[in-house]
Design an enzyme around this catalytic site. Structure first.
Site, PDB file in Angstrom:
ATOM      1  N   ASP A  67       0.950  -1.397  -0.091  1.00 15.85           N
ATOM      2  CA  ASP A  67       0.127  -0.163   0.123  1.00 15.85           C
ATOM      3  C   ASP A  67       0.838   1.345   0.185  1.00 15.85           C
ATOM      4  O   ASP A  67       2.086   1.207   0.087  1.00 15.85           O
ATOM      5  CB  ASP A  67      -1.009  -0.074   1.065  1.00 15.85           C
ATOM      6  CG  ASP A  67      -0.125  -0.581   2.370  1.00 15.85           C
ATOM      7  OD1 ASP A  67       0.899  -0.343   2.666  1.00 15.85           O
ATOM      8  OD2 ASP A  67      -1.074  -1.135   3.372  1.00 15.85           O
ATOM      9  N   ASN A 136      -7.304  -2.709  14.475  1.00 18.90           N
ATOM     10  CA  ASN A 136      -8.709  -2.982  14.050  1.00 18.90           C
ATOM     11  C   ASN A 136      -8.991  -4.301  13.126  1.00 18.90           C
ATOM     12  O   ASN A 136     -10.019  -4.432  12.606  1.00 18.90           O
ATOM     13  CB  ASN A 136      -9.330  -1.676  13.551  1.00 18.90           C
ATOM     14  CG  ASN A 136      -8.347  -1.387  11.802  1.00 18.90           C
ATOM     15  OD1 ASN A 136      -7.669  -2.227  11.553  1.00 18.90           O
ATOM     16  ND2 ASN A 136      -8.822  -0.311  11.426  1.00 18.90           N
ATOM     17  N   HIS A 138      -7.351  -4.855  10.404  1.00 20.66           N
ATOM     18  CA  HIS A 138      -6.956  -4.567   8.911  1.00 20.66           C
ATOM     19  C   HIS A 138      -5.777  -5.439   8.257  1.00 20.66           C
ATOM     20  O   HIS A 138      -4.928  -5.690   9.296  1.00 20.66           O
ATOM     21  CB  HIS A 138      -6.860  -2.922   8.515  1.00 20.66           C
ATOM     22  CG  HIS A 138      -5.753  -2.309   8.915  1.00 20.66           C
ATOM     23  ND1 HIS A 138      -5.794  -0.951   9.026  1.00 20.66           N
ATOM     24  CD2 HIS A 138      -4.261  -2.522   9.245  1.00 20.66           C
ATOM     25  CE1 HIS A 138      -4.485  -0.540   9.472  1.00 20.66           C
ATOM     26  NE2 HIS A 138      -3.898  -1.681   9.437  1.00 20.66           N
ATOM     27  N   GLU A 143      -9.945  -1.966   5.311  1.00 20.61           N
ATOM     28  CA  GLU A 143     -10.300  -1.760   6.847  1.00 20.61           C
ATOM     29  C   GLU A 143     -11.674  -2.338   6.927  1.00 20.61           C
ATOM     30  O   GLU A 143     -12.210  -2.895   6.069  1.00 20.61           O
ATOM     31  CB  GLU A 143     -10.652   0.050   6.630  1.00 20.61           C
ATOM     32  CG  GLU A 143      -9.469   0.824   6.323  1.00 20.61           C
ATOM     33  CD  GLU A 143      -8.588   0.957   7.753  1.00 20.61           C
ATOM     34  OE1 GLU A 143      -8.238  -0.180   8.458  1.00 20.61           O
ATOM     35  OE2 GLU A 143      -8.011   2.221   7.928  1.00 20.61           O
TER      36      GLU A 143
END
Ligand code: F6R
Length: 243
Positions: A67, A136, A138, A143
């Site tokens: 990313d 979280n 991811h 996400e």
């Protein structure tokens, strides 16, 4: 999923770098999927040491990063292009033409995403994909959401990710709000996956990942669909407060 529980961060880094260096020795033109963030930095340091000792040759190795923030200039010291150069690429003999990172400078992000998936497809998928895990749940910047996207795409970052990544910036307002990320399908096209997880703050996300049930609220849970995943974690991430 194979799970290796290590004593601490250093052992996680060592175990992962052993697997990667074995991969490079067995296949000179190996394709590595790479991540940024705090977790893989120990691995990159170990790989640099092995290169400097003459044990590894990266001249035929290709790298594909997960990313990049969007928009961001490549030479911005907060870009993942800069991070990879600083933490790994400028210390080894990888060829610049073998480095692939989604461009945060692309005028048309949708085209950039298509181009990135084509490059991954041409490569036949990476041989070893290194992943970190978000607090979280991811992976890449996939996400938690109602839906997960298969291909490389532009995504807004959640508040949780912006907060977590603000530690690298002067102020939270400086954290980019978007990123281009490989999608979950692009990640699952890897031949093998190494998920690296350290620290108590990852315990909840790790347990949700290892549950074996799929949920878009824990994107990493899709890894249950892949036949060759090794989770290398430390005791804190695995046992949480029970350590
Ligand atoms: C980074 C990436 C992210 C990180 C994750 C964990 O390229 O794709 O998914 O792996 O946010 O980050 P750290 O390792 O900083 O805790």
């Amino acid at each position: 999923m194979k799970i290796i529980v290590c004593e601490d961060y250093d052992e996680v880094s060592l175990r992962a770098s052993e697997i990667i260096s074995k991969g490079i020795k067995e296949k000179k033109d190996i394709k590595l999927g790479l991540a940024t963030g705090s977790t893989p930095q120990g691995v990159y340091q170990n790989l640099i040491k092995m290169f400097k000792r003459g044990e590894l040759d990266f001249s035929s190795v290709s790298a594909y990063n997960l990313d990049e923030y969007y928009p961001i200039r490549k030479d911005d010291n907060q870009s993942y292009a800069y991070f990879m150069k600083d933490k790994l690429f400028s210390h080894i003999n990888i060829k610049p033409e073998n480095i692939h990172i989604p461009s945060g400078e692309a005028k048309e992000p949708a085209k950039e995403c298509e181009k990135y998936d084509s490059a991954l497809e041409c490569a036949g998928g990476v041989d070893i994909q290194i992943l970190g895990l978000g607090i979280n749940g991811h992976i890449g910047f996939n996400e938690p959401a109602d839906e997960l996207i298969a291909n490389t795409h532009l995504t807004p970052l959640t508040e949780s990710t912006i907060n977590a990544n603000s530690r690298f910036f002067e102020s939270i307002d400086d954290v980019p709000k978007f990123a281009i990320t490989m999608g979950v399908g692009s990640i699952l096209s890897a031949k093998s996956i190494l998920l690296l997880v350290t620290g108590k703050n990852k315990h909840k996300a790790l347990m949700a990942t290892l549950k074996g049930t799929l949920s878009t609220s824990t994107p990493a849970s899709v890894l249950a669909l892949h036949k060759n995943v090794t989770v290398i974690c430390d005791k804190e991430a695995y046992y949480g407060d029970a350590v």
